[in-house]
Write an enzyme that holds these catalytic residues in place. Structure first.
Site, PDB file in Angstrom:
ATOM      1  N   GLY A   6       0.821  -1.206   0.000  1.00 39.16           N
ATOM      2  CA  GLY A   6       0.000   0.000   0.000  1.00 39.16           C
ATOM      3  C   GLY A   6       0.856   1.257   0.000  1.00 39.16           C
ATOM      4  O   GLY A   6       1.992   1.267  -0.507  1.00 39.16           O
ATOM      5  N   SER A   7       0.339   2.307   0.607  1.00 43.57           N
ATOM      6  CA  SER A   7       0.993   3.619   0.505  1.00 43.57           C
ATOM      7  C   SER A   7       2.326   3.712   1.236  1.00 43.57           C
ATOM      8  O   SER A   7       3.063   4.680   1.027  1.00 43.57           O
ATOM      9  CB  SER A   7       0.048   4.717   1.004  1.00 43.57           C
ATOM     10  OG  SER A   7      -0.997   4.907   0.070  1.00 43.57           O
ATOM     11  N   VAL A   8       2.645   2.745   2.096  1.00 40.65           N
ATOM     12  CA  VAL A   8       3.997   2.718   2.687  1.00 40.65           C
ATOM     13  C   VAL A   8       5.040   2.673   1.564  1.00 40.65           C
ATOM     14  O   VAL A   8       6.130   3.228   1.680  1.00 40.65           O
ATOM     15  CB  VAL A   8       4.144   1.504   3.635  1.00 40.65           C
ATOM     16  CG1 VAL A   8       5.586   1.317   4.073  1.00 40.65           C
ATOM     17  CG2 VAL A   8       3.257   1.680   4.856  1.00 40.65           C
ATOM     18  N   PHE A   9       4.671   2.042   0.448  1.00 40.95           N
ATOM     19  CA  PHE A   9       5.565   1.887  -0.699  1.00 40.95           C
ATOM     20  C   PHE A   9       5.892   3.220  -1.371  1.00 40.95           C
ATOM     21  O   PHE A   9       6.881   3.325  -2.106  1.00 40.95           O
ATOM     22  CB  PHE A   9       4.920   0.933  -1.709  1.00 40.95           C
ATOM     23  CG  PHE A   9       5.838   0.500  -2.827  1.00 40.95           C
ATOM     24  CD1 PHE A   9       6.758  -0.513  -2.641  1.00 40.95           C
ATOM     25  CD2 PHE A   9       5.767   1.110  -4.081  1.00 40.95           C
ATOM     26  CE1 PHE A   9       7.597  -0.916  -3.668  1.00 40.95           C
ATOM     27  CE2 PHE A   9       6.604   0.713  -5.104  1.00 40.95           C
ATOM     28  CZ  PHE A   9       7.524  -0.308  -4.902  1.00 40.95           C
ATOM     29  N   LYS A  10       5.093   4.253  -1.116  1.00 42.41           N
ATOM     30  CA  LYS A  10       5.353   5.567  -1.717  1.00 42.41           C
ATOM     31  C   LYS A  10       6.716   6.121  -1.298  1.00 42.41           C
ATOM     32  O   LYS A  10       7.277   6.968  -1.991  1.00 42.41           O
ATOM     33  CB  LYS A  10       4.234   6.548  -1.363  1.00 42.41           C
ATOM     34  CG  LYS A  10       2.908   6.226  -2.064  1.00 42.41           C
ATOM     35  CD  LYS A  10       1.767   7.080  -1.544  1.00 42.41           C
ATOM     36  CE  LYS A  10       0.458   6.681  -2.211  1.00 42.41           C
ATOM     37  NZ  LYS A  10      -0.706   7.366  -1.600  1.00 42.41           N
TER      38      LYS A  10
END
Length: 269
Positions: A6-10
């Site tokens: 999810g957005s942790v990957f940003k």
């Protein structure tokens, strides 16, 4: 457990974009709440959109539309290069074994696995940690630690020391650095400041992680389990609820601790 990060990957997408100079911290995109590409709309989590956004605010407020466009500029293989570099897609070396490697998708992987070429639209999903992306909470913890501790990738361990009942040191397991990361320190510091803003700044998605007297920096993430469609009758079933991520480190400017909280079907980060 392997899950879309999810957005942790940003964090990784932002690092890749800065390192590859496809954007600068001042690069801005407009977010009206969706991004039209091909024959479909890719939505932002914020339905009304974020308006005009530059990189720091895109991280702080987790704007999907910003990262869709960054992903298109990078392409899946350059995103994968930084994913592998930060330790995703392979075991961390956890001493009890039985460790899943996760999955870092590349154009070559898809062609081999499905015999279908990579589609540009799939890069949009990968850029926000969805699509084929899979990571374990331990991998995320190890990569976040390495990126912000000065570049030392530590092999996870369980035991520090073994002592006798009277306290005598019998055996010690010193920290093992398996490799060193070499990224532009200005880029890393920029992302560090943005992650501090996630918890401590206005509009930050991680405000509930603020701890008085203890500077936390981190990133929320929501990992979609099923594609949400209007009128879908089964979207309320517990097993279909999104997973919730929160990856953080503290103190923000001189980290001593890395924590990854993951709630399976928790609803959102």
């Amino acid at each position: 457990g392997q899950y879309p990060p999810g957005s942790v990957f940003k964090i990784i997408t932002a690092l890749a974009a800065l390192e590859e100079t496809v954007i600068t911290p001042d690069t801005a995109f407009s977010c009206p709440g969706h991004f039209s590409f091909g024959n479909r709309d890719y939505h932002c989590w914020k339905k009304e959109g974020h308006g005009r956004v530059e990189l720091k605010r895109a991280i702080v407020e987790s704007c999907d539309v910003y990262f869709y466009q960054v992903g298109l500029r990078l392409g899946v293989d350059r995103i994968a290069k930084y994913s592998f570099g930060l330790g995703l897609g392979k075991p961390t070396g956890y001493p009890l074994g039985q460790e899943k490697p996760g999955l870092v998708p590349t154009s070559a992987w898809k062609l081999k696995r499905f015999r279908i070429p990579w589609q540009a639209g799939e890069t949009l999903s990968v850029a926000i940690g969805q699509g084929f992306n899979l990571a374990t909470p331990l991998q995320i913890a190890a990569s976040i630690s390495a990126l912000f501790n000065g570049g030392k990738y530590f092999q996870p361990r369980i035991v520090q020391t073994v002592r006798s009942p009277d306290g005598e040191l019998l055996k010690e397991f010193p920290p093992l650095v398996t490799r060193n990361l070499h990224y532009n320190s200005q880029n890393v510091e920029f992302i560090r400041e943005a992650l501090w803003g996630v918890v401590n700044g206005p509009g930050g998605t991680g405000a509930r992680a603020k701890v008085q007297g203890f500077d936390v920096a981190g990133k929320t993430g929501t990992s979609q389990v099923i594609q949400k469609r209007e009128g879908r009758s089964d979207a309320h079933i517990p097993e279909f609820q999104d997973h919730a991520w929160f990856a953080c480190f503290a103190p923000a400017r001189n980290p001593e601790n890395t924590v990854v909280a993951f709630v399976e079907h928790g609803g959102g980060g």
